[in-house]
Design an enzyme around this catalytic site. Structure first.
Site, PDB file in Angstrom:
ATOM      1  N   HIS A  90       0.832  -1.206   0.000  1.00  0.00           N
ATOM      2  CA  HIS A  90       0.000   0.000   0.000  1.00  0.00           C
ATOM      3  C   HIS A  90       0.867   1.256   0.000  1.00  0.00           C
ATOM      4  O   HIS A  90       0.453   2.306  -0.480  1.00  0.00           O
ATOM      5  CB  HIS A  90      -0.893   0.050   1.243  1.00  0.00           C
ATOM      6  CG  HIS A  90      -1.844  -1.089   1.360  1.00  0.00           C
ATOM      7  ND1 HIS A  90      -2.773  -1.382   0.384  1.00  0.00           N
ATOM      8  CD2 HIS A  90      -2.019  -2.019   2.321  1.00  0.00           C
ATOM      9  CE1 HIS A  90      -3.486  -2.436   0.755  1.00  0.00           C
ATOM     10  NE2 HIS A  90      -3.035  -2.847   1.931  1.00  0.00           N
ATOM     11  N   HIS A 117       2.969   8.855   0.325  1.00  0.00           N
ATOM     12  CA  HIS A 117       1.863   8.819  -0.633  1.00  0.00           C
ATOM     13  C   HIS A 117       2.246   9.651  -1.853  1.00  0.00           C
ATOM     14  O   HIS A 117       2.768  10.762  -1.707  1.00  0.00           O
ATOM     15  CB  HIS A 117       0.593   9.418  -0.029  1.00  0.00           C
ATOM     16  CG  HIS A 117       0.077   8.678   1.173  1.00  0.00           C
ATOM     17  ND1 HIS A 117      -0.833   7.639   1.074  1.00  0.00           N
ATOM     18  CD2 HIS A 117       0.347   8.808   2.496  1.00  0.00           C
ATOM     19  CE1 HIS A 117      -1.100   7.180   2.284  1.00  0.00           C
ATOM     20  NE2 HIS A 117      -0.395   7.874   3.175  1.00  0.00           N
ATOM     21  N   THR A 202      -6.406   5.286   5.512  1.00  0.00           N
ATOM     22  CA  THR A 202      -6.544   3.924   4.973  1.00  0.00           C
ATOM     23  C   THR A 202      -7.492   3.154   5.892  1.00  0.00           C
ATOM     24  O   THR A 202      -7.654   3.528   7.059  1.00  0.00           O
ATOM     25  CB  THR A 202      -5.182   3.197   4.958  1.00  0.00           C
ATOM     26  OG1 THR A 202      -4.607   3.228   6.266  1.00  0.00           O
ATOM     27  CG2 THR A 202      -4.222   3.847   3.978  1.00  0.00           C
TER      28      THR A 202
END
Ligand SMILES: [Zn+2]
Length: 249
Positions: A90, A117, A202
């Site tokens: 992720h 990210h 998340t």
């Protein structure tokens, strides 16, 4: 005798179930950033993820609707190290060790890990940055605080280069960062910040998270950001409605 074997069989089964549960999506059902596993569907994937759908204090958000506040100087006391790096499927996550603390509202929060990210999740006045790092902290009472740091294109970032050097892009291959460095090496000199109450970005999208978004971005080279993006893909949850919240600045 037969009975004993049956019990042994069940126990073995349980043990195997336990071991296979250690895999990378151990506790949760599969989620991602596109299609039927994407952010729009997180709330339906698992009942434990319901806050992703029904929460009203969700992250990320656009930094807008500001209230002028005399925010106290951020007290970051990082004396520990960045320890291991992993692509967990992720994000690229760096675990930390030693005394790395930030004190907010008089409460000490200990740094657990930081991760990245691409592009940024939070936005400032509607603007995305090409990358954002989240420094995830936890208090003794189990409360969370995240410091968000934006990256803009510019000079090569030395701390990020260390992460990239030791990272094995293969999912789940945790690697030690052989050159020790302080997680605070990423931070800009000026620690001015925005503050709001939000959630994990998340699943399970848990709320009650204190968010500190640093106003000043730091630089990383175009190549470094491209490398991070190549490994992680676009792992940004879209910005969420503010509802009743304001952003302190
Ligand atoms: Zn994050």
């Amino acid at each position: 005798m037969k009975k004993v074997f049956v019990i042994a069989g069940i126990l073995t089964g349980l043990l195997f179930a336990g071991v296979s549960g250690e895999g990378h999506h151990a506790e949760h059902k599969h989620w991602g950033y596109s299609g039927s596993e994407g952010p729009k569907h997180w709330g339906e994937i698992d009942p434990k993820f319901r806050m992703c759908k029904f929460g009203v204090n969700q992250s990320p958000v656009d930094m807008t609707r500001f209230i002028e506040a005399k925010l106290p100087k951020l007290q970051i006391i990082y004396a520990g190290i960045s320890q291991n790096v992993v692509n967990n499927g992720h994000t690229i996550k760096v675990t930390t060790q030693g005394k790395n603390e930030v004190v907010v509202d008089g409460i000490p929060f200990v740094l657990l890990q930081y991760h990245f990210h691409t592009p940024s999740e939070n936005t400032i006045n509607g603007k995305h940055f090409p990358m954002e790092a989240h420094f995830v902290h936890k208090s003794k009472d189990g409360e969370y605080l995240v410091i968000a740091l934006m990256f803009k294109e510019g000079k090569k970032n030395r701390a990020l280069e260390k992460v990239l050097t030791y990272l094995d892009p293969k999912v789940g291959h945790k690697q030690p960062l052989k050159e020790m460095f302080n997680p605070g090496d990423f931070f800009p000199k000026k620690l001015d910040y925005y503050r709001y109450d939000g959630s994990f970005t998340t699943p399970p999208c848990t709320e009650g998270v204190r968010w500190i978004v640093l106003k000043n971005a730091v630089e990383a080279s175009k190549e470094q950001i491209a490398k991070m993006h190549k490994i992680m893909g676009s792992n940004n949850r879209p910005t969420q409605p503010l509802h009743a919240r304001v952003i302190l600045k």
